[in-house]
Design an enzyme around this catalytic site. Structure first.
Site, PDB file in Angstrom:
ATOM      1  N   GLU A  95       2.830  -3.840   3.992  1.00  0.00           N
ATOM      2  CA  GLU A  95       4.258  -4.075   3.760  1.00  0.00           C
ATOM      3  C   GLU A  95       4.973  -2.809   3.284  1.00  0.00           C
ATOM      4  O   GLU A  95       4.391  -1.971   2.607  1.00  0.00           O
ATOM      5  CB  GLU A  95       4.441  -5.163   2.690  1.00  0.00           C
ATOM      6  CG  GLU A  95       4.042  -6.537   3.184  1.00  0.00           C
ATOM      7  CD  GLU A  95       4.275  -7.630   2.148  1.00  0.00           C
ATOM      8  OE1 GLU A  95       4.773  -8.697   2.525  1.00  0.00           O
ATOM      9  OE2 GLU A  95       3.959  -7.432   0.970  1.00  0.00           O
ATOM     10  N   CYS A 108      10.335   2.157   0.174  1.00  0.00           N
ATOM     11  CA  CYS A 108       9.190   1.989  -0.716  1.00  0.00           C
ATOM     12  C   CYS A 108       7.971   1.769   0.183  1.00  0.00           C
ATOM     13  O   CYS A 108       7.918   0.789   0.925  1.00  0.00           O
ATOM     14  CB  CYS A 108       9.450   0.783  -1.623  1.00  0.00           C
ATOM     15  SG  CYS A 108       8.042   0.326  -2.655  1.00  0.00           S
ATOM     16  N   CYS A 119      -4.246  -5.089 -11.437  1.00  0.00           N
ATOM     17  CA  CYS A 119      -3.365  -5.265 -12.597  1.00  0.00           C
ATOM     18  C   CYS A 119      -2.989  -6.750 -12.682  1.00  0.00           C
ATOM     19  O   CYS A 119      -2.713  -7.386 -11.668  1.00  0.00           O
ATOM     20  CB  CYS A 119      -2.113  -4.403 -12.463  1.00  0.00           C
ATOM     21  SG  CYS A 119      -2.471  -2.635 -12.480  1.00  0.00           S
ATOM     22  N   CYS A 337       9.324  -5.291  -7.077  1.00  0.00           N
ATOM     23  CA  CYS A 337       8.118  -4.634  -7.577  1.00  0.00           C
ATOM     24  C   CYS A 337       7.051  -5.667  -7.889  1.00  0.00           C
ATOM     25  O   CYS A 337       7.310  -6.666  -8.548  1.00  0.00           O
ATOM     26  CB  CYS A 337       8.391  -3.903  -8.883  1.00  0.00           C
ATOM     27  SG  CYS A 337       9.647  -2.686  -8.776  1.00  0.00           S
TER      28      CYS A 337
END
Ligand code: SAH
Length: 346
Positions: A95, A108, A119, A337
């Protein structure tokens, strides 16, 4: 046997120069080929019309120009952010996101298929890592987006998609050199940001880079306890070692670092956390980018309230630590994000 031919987008300009030299092609042709691929969006050698035919034959004999296929494109109704899913030639998918803003088109990009770091708040690591992306696959994300927006100029690049860019160092830096090159995308180094989860060997290598590429460090905790809870990488590369390297970086390079800090209610967003963060960053030239946690369906975390975010920021300010609050973009299409995943339905 087309699969044995190398993708032309896996070459830096220098590498293409020497490869063409070994094929007895005039060296200035490398720049021309670069311009065709990265500025005029040529998808094959046939489109490179001002190259002599014999040269086009040599090129198509030795190389291929792989173009990516966009298999899914979502456009945010809230803010026009676009999320793309690209198919790779081994049928994996990756992506990338376009974030339009006034006078800017930021992309991005992902650096790996999946992520090894796991994480606790990020969707990208949910299924582990599959593999590194090639340089050409990183560039193709930007080119695919550029084609989709009819060649509108990409002005900024953030390596903040899926993966750890500094763990795929050579491919990422080569792709950045092409994006930075005046014969490539022509994007200034200061408009290109590499973000790391704190992979210290990568930061040390990055210190030797000549180009003035921006560095972001994902911090998310101001103590080893909090950071190790959220980011398993902290058990190997601890906060004190990481801060030592960051201080060395700003001193040696005379550059600032942006520290990313995802705010999660009840985990790292209290007044005490803000005070600890201020002390950790005291005197360090840099700034903090506060990112209220974006919901990911597999996790139970919540962002703090707007008031709590503001209070957190005020405490930093009282300690002379600069910070900004990152505006959430593309949330309705899971493009914010931490919401990019390894496995999308193809
Ligand atoms: N591996 C690199 C590059 C990915 S950057 C790194 O960790 O820096 C992705 C950014 O999005 C990081 O700052 C990350 O911490 C942040 N992020 C991840 N999950 C998030 C979430 N659920 N909400 C808000 N930000 C998130």
């Amino acid at each position: 046997m087309p699969q044995t031919k190398k993708d032309l987008k896996d070459f830096s300009l220098d590498e293409l120069n020497s490869r063409l030299k070994s094929l007895r092609v005039e060296p200035y042709r490398a720049k021309q080929v670069f311009e065709w691929m990265y500025q005029k969006g040529a998808k094959n050698f046939g489109e490179m019309t001002d190259l002599p035919l014999p040269l086009r034959h040599i090129l198509s004999d030795k190389f291929r120009v792989l173009t990516s296929e966009i298999i899914k494109r979502q456009i945010s109704k809230l803010d026009g952010t676009r999320k793309y899913l690209f198919r790779l030639d081994d049928n994996e998918a990756v992506e990338a996101v376009l974030i339009p803003a006034k006078g800017r088109q930021t992309v991005c990009l992902s650096s790996q298929v999946g992520c090894a770091y796991g994480c606790k708040f990020c969707a990208s690591g949910l299924l582990g890592i599959k593999r590194d992306l090639r340089c050409g696959e990183i560039l193709e994300q930007a080119l695919g987006i550029s084609r989709d927006i009819k060649g509108a100029r990409i002005t900024n690049v953030v390596m903040m998609g899926t993966g750890e860019p500094l763990a795929n160092y050579d491919n990422v830096m080569k792709a950045i050199s092409v994006m930075n090159s005046p014969y490539g995308f022509g994007i200034g180094a200061r408009k290109i940001t590499v973000s790391t989860a704190g992979y210290i060997p990568g930061i040390k290598r990055f210190m030797d880079e000549k180009a003035q590429i921006e560095l972001s460090v994902s911090l998310h905790g101001a103590t080893d306890e909090t950071r190790s809870y959220l980011m398993p990488i902290n058990k190997k590369y601890t906060l004190s070692e990481l801060m030592k390297v960051c201080r060395e970086y700003v001193r040696e390079k005379d550059r600032i670092i942006t520290f990313e800090y995802v705010l999660i209610k009840g985990v790292n967003a209290s007044r005490e956390d803000a005070t600890a963060l201020s002390k950790l960053l005291k005197g360090l030239p840099g700034k903090v980018n506060l990112i209220p946690f974006n919901p990911v369906s597999s996790f139970n975390f919540m962002p703090p309230s707007g008031k709590e975010v503001k209070e957190f920021q005020d405490i930093l300010k009282n300690h002379d630590v600069n910070s900004t609050i990152r505006a959430q973009r593309g949330a309705d299409i899971d493009a914010a994000c931490g919401q990019l995943r390894l496995r999308e339905t193809i």
